[in-house]
Design a protein around this motif. Structure first.
Motif, PDB file in Angstrom:
ATOM      1  N   CYS A   1       1.837  -6.130   2.948  1.00 18.29           N
ATOM      2  CA  CYS A   1       1.202  -6.115   4.560  1.00 18.29           C
ATOM      3  C   CYS A   1      -0.283  -6.557   4.364  1.00 18.29           C
ATOM      4  CB  CYS A   1       0.971  -4.640   4.819  1.00 18.29           C
ATOM      5  SG  CYS A   1      -0.155  -3.589   3.098  1.00 18.29           S
ATOM      6  N   GLY A   2       0.122  -7.389   3.032  1.00 19.16           N
ATOM      7  CA  GLY A   2      -1.432  -8.129   2.802  1.00 19.16           C
ATOM      8  C   GLY A   2      -2.882  -7.788   2.455  1.00 19.16           C
ATOM      9  N   HIS A   3      -2.954  -6.503   1.911  1.00 18.68           N
ATOM     10  CA  HIS A   3      -4.053  -5.619   1.099  1.00 18.68           C
ATOM     11  C   HIS A   3      -3.720  -5.984  -0.152  1.00 18.68           C
ATOM     12  CE1 HIS A   3      -3.803  -2.607   4.861  1.00 18.68           C
ATOM     13  NE2 HIS A   3      -5.028  -4.161   4.552  1.00 18.68           N
ATOM     14  N   ASN A   4      -4.753  -5.958  -1.086  1.00 23.26           N
ATOM     15  CA  ASN A   4      -4.727  -6.851  -2.204  1.00 23.26           C
ATOM     16  C   ASN A   4      -5.482  -5.003  -3.876  1.00 23.26           C
ATOM     17  OD1 ASN A   4      -4.404  -8.772  -1.806  1.00 23.26           O
ATOM     18  ND2 ASN A   4      -6.213  -9.736  -1.334  1.00 23.26           N
ATOM     19  N   PHE A   5      -4.143  -5.392  -4.667  1.00 24.23           N
ATOM     20  CA  PHE A   5      -4.864  -4.348  -5.959  1.00 24.23           C
ATOM     21  C   PHE A   5      -4.481  -4.201  -6.810  1.00 24.23           C
ATOM     22  CE2 PHE A   5      -2.841  -2.215  -1.695  1.00 24.23           C
ATOM     23  CZ  PHE A   5      -3.783  -1.726  -0.716  1.00 24.23           C
ATOM     24  N   CYS A   6      -5.763  -3.615  -7.555  1.00 29.16           N
ATOM     25  CA  CYS A   6      -5.136  -4.064  -9.081  1.00 29.16           C
ATOM     26  C   CYS A   6      -4.251  -3.189  -9.067  1.00 29.16           C
ATOM     27  CB  CYS A   6      -5.701  -2.831 -10.348  1.00 29.16           C
ATOM     28  SG  CYS A   6      -8.232  -3.350  -9.903  1.00 29.16           S
ATOM     29  N   MET A   7      -2.992  -4.627 -10.375  1.00 31.92           N
ATOM     30  CA  MET A   7      -1.432  -4.077 -10.704  1.00 31.92           C
ATOM     31  C   MET A   7      -1.501  -2.775 -10.794  1.00 31.92           C
ATOM     32  SD  MET A   7       1.106  -5.736 -12.813  1.00 31.92           S
ATOM     33  CE  MET A   7       1.767  -7.804 -11.503  1.00 31.92           C
ATOM     34  N   VAL A   8      -2.380  -2.212 -12.207  1.00 32.23           N
ATOM     35  CA  VAL A   8      -2.579  -1.052 -12.712  1.00 32.23           C
ATOM     36  C   VAL A   8      -2.185  -0.005 -11.939  1.00 32.23           C
ATOM     37  CG1 VAL A   8      -3.622   0.474 -14.231  1.00 32.23           C
ATOM     38  CG2 VAL A   8      -2.804  -2.055 -15.213  1.00 32.23           C
ATOM     39  N   CYS A   9      -3.608  -0.352 -10.638  1.00 33.70           N
ATOM     40  CA  CYS A   9      -4.214   0.297  -9.809  1.00 33.70           C
ATOM     41  C   CYS A   9      -3.427   1.312  -8.877  1.00 33.70           C
ATOM     42  CB  CYS A   9      -5.261   0.424  -8.872  1.00 33.70           C
ATOM     43  SG  CYS A   9      -6.413   0.602 -10.151  1.00 33.70           S
ATOM     44  N   ILE A  10      -2.077   0.722  -8.691  1.00 33.32           N
ATOM     45  CA  ILE A  10      -1.434   1.027  -7.514  1.00 33.32           C
ATOM     46  C   ILE A  10       0.026   1.213  -8.101  1.00 33.32           C
ATOM     47  CG2 ILE A  10      -0.358  -1.961  -7.575  1.00 33.32           C
ATOM     48  CD1 ILE A  10      -1.014   0.207  -4.636  1.00 33.32           C
ATOM     49  N   THR A  11       0.421   0.572  -8.973  1.00 31.59           N
ATOM     50  CA  THR A  11       1.540   0.927 -10.196  1.00 31.59           C
ATOM     51  C   THR A  11       1.612   2.368 -10.255  1.00 31.59           C
ATOM     52  OG1 THR A  11       1.903  -0.913 -10.540  1.00 31.59           O
ATOM     53  CG2 THR A  11       2.703   0.511 -11.618  1.00 31.59           C
ATOM     54  N   LYS A  12       0.422   3.098 -10.429  1.00 34.05           N
ATOM     55  CA  LYS A  12       0.002   4.674 -10.827  1.00 34.05           C
ATOM     56  C   LYS A  12       0.164   5.243  -9.869  1.00 34.05           C
ATOM     57  CE  LYS A  12      -2.621   3.740 -15.566  1.00 34.05           C
ATOM     58  NZ  LYS A  12      -4.258   3.974 -15.760  1.00 34.05           N
ATOM     59  N   TYR A  13      -0.147   4.810  -8.617  1.00 32.10           N
ATOM     60  CA  TYR A  13      -0.441   5.457  -7.754  1.00 32.10           C
ATOM     61  C   TYR A  13       0.434   5.635  -7.061  1.00 32.10           C
ATOM     62  CZ  TYR A  13      -1.631   6.037  -2.328  1.00 32.10           C
ATOM     63  OH  TYR A  13      -1.688   6.969  -1.064  1.00 32.10           O
TER      64      TYR A  13
ATOM     65  N   GLU B   1      -6.167  -8.016 -11.989  1.00 31.36           N
ATOM     66  CA  GLU B   1      -4.933  -8.393 -12.210  1.00 31.36           C
ATOM     67  C   GLU B   1      -4.596  -8.396 -11.106  1.00 31.36           C
ATOM     68  OE1 GLU B   1      -3.616 -10.641 -14.178  1.00 31.36           O
ATOM     69  OE2 GLU B   1      -4.687 -10.133 -15.924  1.00 31.36           O
ATOM     70  N   PRO B   2      -5.216  -8.948  -9.769  1.00 29.38           N
ATOM     71  CA  PRO B   2      -4.756  -8.419  -8.489  1.00 29.38           C
ATOM     72  C   PRO B   2      -3.278  -9.093  -8.110  1.00 29.38           C
ATOM     73  CG  PRO B   2      -6.316 -10.462  -8.591  1.00 29.38           C
ATOM     74  CD  PRO B   2      -5.676  -9.724  -9.720  1.00 29.38           C
ATOM     75  N   VAL B   3      -2.969  -7.671  -7.291  1.00 33.67           N
ATOM     76  CA  VAL B   3      -1.540  -7.939  -6.191  1.00 33.67           C
ATOM     77  C   VAL B   3      -1.374  -7.960  -5.210  1.00 33.67           C
ATOM     78  CG1 VAL B   3      -0.617  -7.656  -8.642  1.00 33.67           C
ATOM     79  CG2 VAL B   3      -0.534  -5.412  -6.924  1.00 33.67           C
ATOM     80  N   THR B   4      -0.729  -8.417  -3.920  1.00 31.55           N
ATOM     81  CA  THR B   4      -1.341  -8.308  -2.967  1.00 31.55           C
ATOM     82  C   THR B   4       0.633  -7.718  -2.291  1.00 31.55           C
ATOM     83  OG1 THR B   4      -1.700  -9.972  -2.825  1.00 31.55           O
ATOM     84  CG2 THR B   4      -1.289  -9.152  -0.684  1.00 31.55           C
TER      85      THR B   4
ATOM     86  N   LEU C   1     -13.468  -5.351  -4.410  1.00 32.13           N
ATOM     87  CA  LEU C   1     -12.979  -4.283  -4.830  1.00 32.13           C
ATOM     88  C   LEU C   1     -11.772  -3.635  -4.719  1.00 32.13           C
ATOM     89  CD1 LEU C   1     -16.719  -2.712  -3.835  1.00 32.13           C
ATOM     90  CD2 LEU C   1     -15.946  -3.808  -5.917  1.00 32.13           C
ATOM     91  N   CYS C   2     -11.428  -3.024  -5.489  1.00 28.94           N
ATOM     92  CA  CYS C   2     -10.712  -2.141  -5.207  1.00 28.94           C
ATOM     93  C   CYS C   2     -10.037  -1.341  -4.780  1.00 28.94           C
ATOM     94  CB  CYS C   2      -8.934  -2.081  -6.870  1.00 28.94           C
ATOM     95  SG  CYS C   2      -7.605  -1.140  -6.533  1.00 28.94           S
ATOM     96  N   SER C   3      -9.757  -1.144  -3.486  1.00 29.78           N
ATOM     97  CA  SER C   3      -9.803   0.357  -3.013  1.00 29.78           C
ATOM     98  C   SER C   3      -9.153   1.632  -3.759  1.00 29.78           C
ATOM     99  CB  SER C   3      -9.265   0.186  -1.897  1.00 29.78           C
ATOM    100  OG  SER C   3      -8.029   0.042  -1.875  1.00 29.78           O
ATOM    101  N   ILE C   4      -8.884   1.724  -4.744  1.00 30.89           N
ATOM    102  CA  ILE C   4      -8.088   2.485  -5.862  1.00 30.89           C
ATOM    103  C   ILE C   4      -9.252   3.023  -6.454  1.00 30.89           C
ATOM    104  CG2 ILE C   4      -6.545   3.935  -6.918  1.00 30.89           C
ATOM    105  CD1 ILE C   4      -4.237   2.034  -5.357  1.00 30.89           C
ATOM    106  N   CYS C   5      -9.355   1.695  -7.599  1.00 30.61           N
ATOM    107  CA  CYS C   5     -11.101   2.085  -8.937  1.00 30.61           C
ATOM    108  C   CYS C   5     -12.019   1.939  -7.942  1.00 30.61           C
ATOM    109  CB  CYS C   5     -10.291   1.954  -9.698  1.00 30.61           C
ATOM    110  SG  CYS C   5     -10.417   0.068  -9.523  1.00 30.61           S
ATOM    111  N   LEU C   6     -12.177   1.060  -7.149  1.00 29.39           N
ATOM    112  CA  LEU C   6     -13.267   0.901  -6.494  1.00 29.39           C
ATOM    113  C   LEU C   6     -13.779   0.009  -7.434  1.00 29.39           C
ATOM    114  CD1 LEU C   6     -14.759   3.935  -5.125  1.00 29.39           C
ATOM    115  CD2 LEU C   6     -13.498   2.519  -3.572  1.00 29.39           C
TER     116      LEU C   6
ATOM    117  N   CYS D   1      -3.325   0.864   4.705  1.00 28.80           N
ATOM    118  CA  CYS D   1      -2.443   0.613   6.152  1.00 28.80           C
ATOM    119  C   CYS D   1      -1.863   1.930   6.469  1.00 28.80           C
ATOM    120  CB  CYS D   1      -1.980  -0.635   6.400  1.00 28.80           C
ATOM    121  SG  CYS D   1      -1.000  -0.863   5.600  1.00 28.80           S
ATOM    122  N   LYS D   2      -1.444   2.647   5.039  1.00 28.63           N
ATOM    123  CA  LYS D   2      -0.327   3.809   5.069  1.00 28.63           C
ATOM    124  C   LYS D   2       0.905   3.038   5.480  1.00 28.63           C
ATOM    125  CE  LYS D   2      -2.956   6.685   4.411  1.00 28.63           C
ATOM    126  NZ  LYS D   2      -3.406   7.213   2.698  1.00 28.63           N
ATOM    127  N   GLU D   3       0.686   1.781   5.850  1.00 29.11           N
ATOM    128  CA  GLU D   3       3.004   0.886   5.753  1.00 29.11           C
ATOM    129  C   GLU D   3       3.558   1.280   4.524  1.00 29.11           C
ATOM    130  OE1 GLU D   3       5.415  -2.909   5.666  1.00 29.11           O
ATOM    131  OE2 GLU D   3       2.759  -3.000   6.124  1.00 29.11           O
TER     132      GLU D   3
END
Length: 543
Positions: A30-42, A24-27, A14-19, A54-56
């Protein structure tokens, strides 16, 4: 159970942003995975580039590329999740999947590395992902934490034969360094072989117990048949006794009645004689009375001589009587005859007869001077068995040298004697009595004409009496204790099954002119099958 950080649970997909499941997972670096769309919008909504988890911080926006391997894993997971909706839940007694949320489905395999049990859906990553395919899968089991070393948190893969415990690889570098350790699979192989051997032994014991049950049931059946036979024989004996008593009673009553009639006839004759004498005496008394009253002196003198001086012939009745004790004597004789008949009928019951002859029990001890060199006698002289090699014994004219026989020490030349021999555990034996002059050298034929009165167990259910020709005996069961009774004057040698209280065989009408000695032959060992001894056992009068 291991911590959730090492579990391939639904949360890891599960993506921690969209749950929701990754698309389209990206890493990140720092080693954490997110949906590409979700991390870009974030990041577009923020003035600072940092990891949402992790707030890096990043000084510029990273360039992302889709993690194709992880994407395949996610896609497979998505498919498995969709399929899992149609899978049946784990039933009682089945190992549940540790990854399933909500309704737990039945686990298909357990992973010893992940310490997790997986249903068919959640097992798929272990079947397609190269790192996971190296994990060790086993049939589903519970309490997987018990398979981990409590000290090193490593899989228990080895077995310490020294301490008889399972250990991990790190244990062999510490406390178990010098111990004999082998892979668990190798030890299990040996243990399985041992289990097979133990199971075979158990099966053998089970078969022995089943045979014992069969033997006991057979013994009960034999006992029942023996009891029925004893009942039939007892009924026959006591019926004969009742008939004998009734017959004796009828005969006794007839004798008493006849004697009474004879007494009455005698009394009638005596009474008739007495009445005639009384009539004659009365007539004479009348004549005397008339004569005393006559006035004719001449007549009185003439009649006086005939009436008074001439004596009248009369009997002496003082010793005459009709009283007699003949009836009492008859009763006594009848009772005596019935007692004799009762004794004879009771003698027909083997149990009663055996109990009576046991009173003639004697103490028998084996005579070592007569024992064949291959026979081994006990110190108390009560047991004899066959040895494997001949003993170095001094020459003796009394010793058997052809067959493995031995005699009792004391002989008997009169009266009655009885003794018992335990033959339990043997498969062959010879028992009986021998006359003093019986040939003891070379081959001996166990026949009555050669001075031996014996019964032998040859093999299985074949028994024979040493007559000429031999008589084969049919026994209902194998004797465990044989009783032997001899009546010297009667010329009788009888054998009994003491436990069954039954008669085996009797030599009758024998003529004894010499001492008779108890005779014993334990026979050959039969490769250890017949190694049990013959034992002269004490007579139990309370059977």
């Amino acid at each position: 159970m291991a911590s959730s950080s090492i579990l391939l649970s639904e949360e890891q997909f599960l993506c921690s942003i969209c749950l929701d499941v990754f698309t389209e997972p990206v890493t990140t670096s720092c080693g954490h995975n997110f949906c590409m769309v979700c991390i870009t919008k974030y990041w577009d909504s923020k003035d600072l580039y940092q990891c949402p988890l992790c707030k890096e911080k990043f000084y510029r926006q990273p360039v992302f590329r889709v993690n194709t391997t992880f994407r395949e894993v996610v896609e497979n997971y998505r498919k498995m999740r969709d399929r899992s909706k149609h899978e049946s839940p784990a039933t009682p007694g089945k190992v549940p999947c540790d990854v399933c949320t909500g309704t737990k489905r039945k686990a298909l395999k357990s992973c010893l590395v992940c310490q997790t049990s997986y249903c068919e859906t959640h097992l798929e990553p272990h079947q397609i992902a190269p790192p996971l395919k190296r994990h060790k899968l086993i049939d589903p089991v519970e309490n997987l934490e018990d398979r981990m070393c409590k000290k090193h948190d490593r899989l228990l893969e080895l077995f310490c034969r020294t301490d008889q415990t399972c250990v991990c690889q790190f244990c062999t570098e510490g406390d178990h360094k010098t111990h004999d350790t082998v892979p668990i699979e190798e030890e299990c192989g040996e243990r399985k072989a041992q289990l097979g051997k133990t199971e075979a032994e158990l099966q053998e014991i089970i078969q022995e117990r089943l045979k014992k049950v069969k033997d006991i049931k057979l013994s009960v059946d034999l006992s029942k048949r023996y009891a029925e036979r004893e009942i039939a024989e007892s009924v026959q004996v006591f019926t004969a006794l009742v008939r004998s008593v009734e017959k004796s009673q009828v005969e006794l009553l007839k004798v008493i009645e006849e004697k009474q009639k004879a007494v009455e006839r005698k009394a009638e004759g005596l009474i008739k004689d007495l009445e005639q004498e009384i009539t004659e005496l009365k007539r004479r008394s009348t004549d005397l009375k008339q004569l005393s009253q006559t006035e004719d002196h001449l007549q009185l003198l003439q009649s006086f001589l005939s009436l008074v001086c001439t004596p009248q012939p009369t009997k002496d009745w003082s010793e005459i009587s009709v009283h007699s004790d003949l009836c009492v004597g008859t009763v006594r004789r009848a009772v005596s005859q019935m007692e004799e008949a009762l004794s004879k009928e009771m003698e027909k019951l083997p149990e009663v007869k055996l109990q009576r002859i046991q009173q003639y029990a004697v103490d028998v001890t084996l005579d070592p001077d007569t024992a064949h060199p291959k026979l081994i006698l006990s110190e108390d002289g009560k047991q004899v068995r066959r040895g494997n090699t001949p003993q170095n014994l001094p020459p003796n004219s009394k010793r058997f040298d052809g067959h493995r026989f031995v005699l009792g020490k004391n002989g008997f030349s009169s009266g009655r004697f009885y003794y018992e021999v335990t033959v339990k555990g043997k498969t062959r034996w010879n028992l009986g009595v021998a006359r003093e002059s019986t040939d003891r050298k070379g081959k001996i034929k166990m026949r009555t004409e050669d001075g031996l009165w014996t019964v032998s167990w040859i093999y299985e259910n074949v028994y024979k009496a040493g007559t000429s020709p031999p008589v084969l005996l049919s026994l209902r069961e194998k004797p465990q204790n044989v009783g032997l009774f001899v009546d010297y004057e009667e010329g009788l040698v009888s054998f009994y099954d003491v436990e069954a209280r039954s008669h085996i065989y009797s030599f009758t009408g024998c003529t004894f002119t010499e001492k008779l000695f108890p005779f014993f032959g334990p026979s050959d060992n039969d490769d250890g099958q017949n190694s049990a001894p013959l034992i002269i056992s004490p007579v139990n009068h309370t059977h």
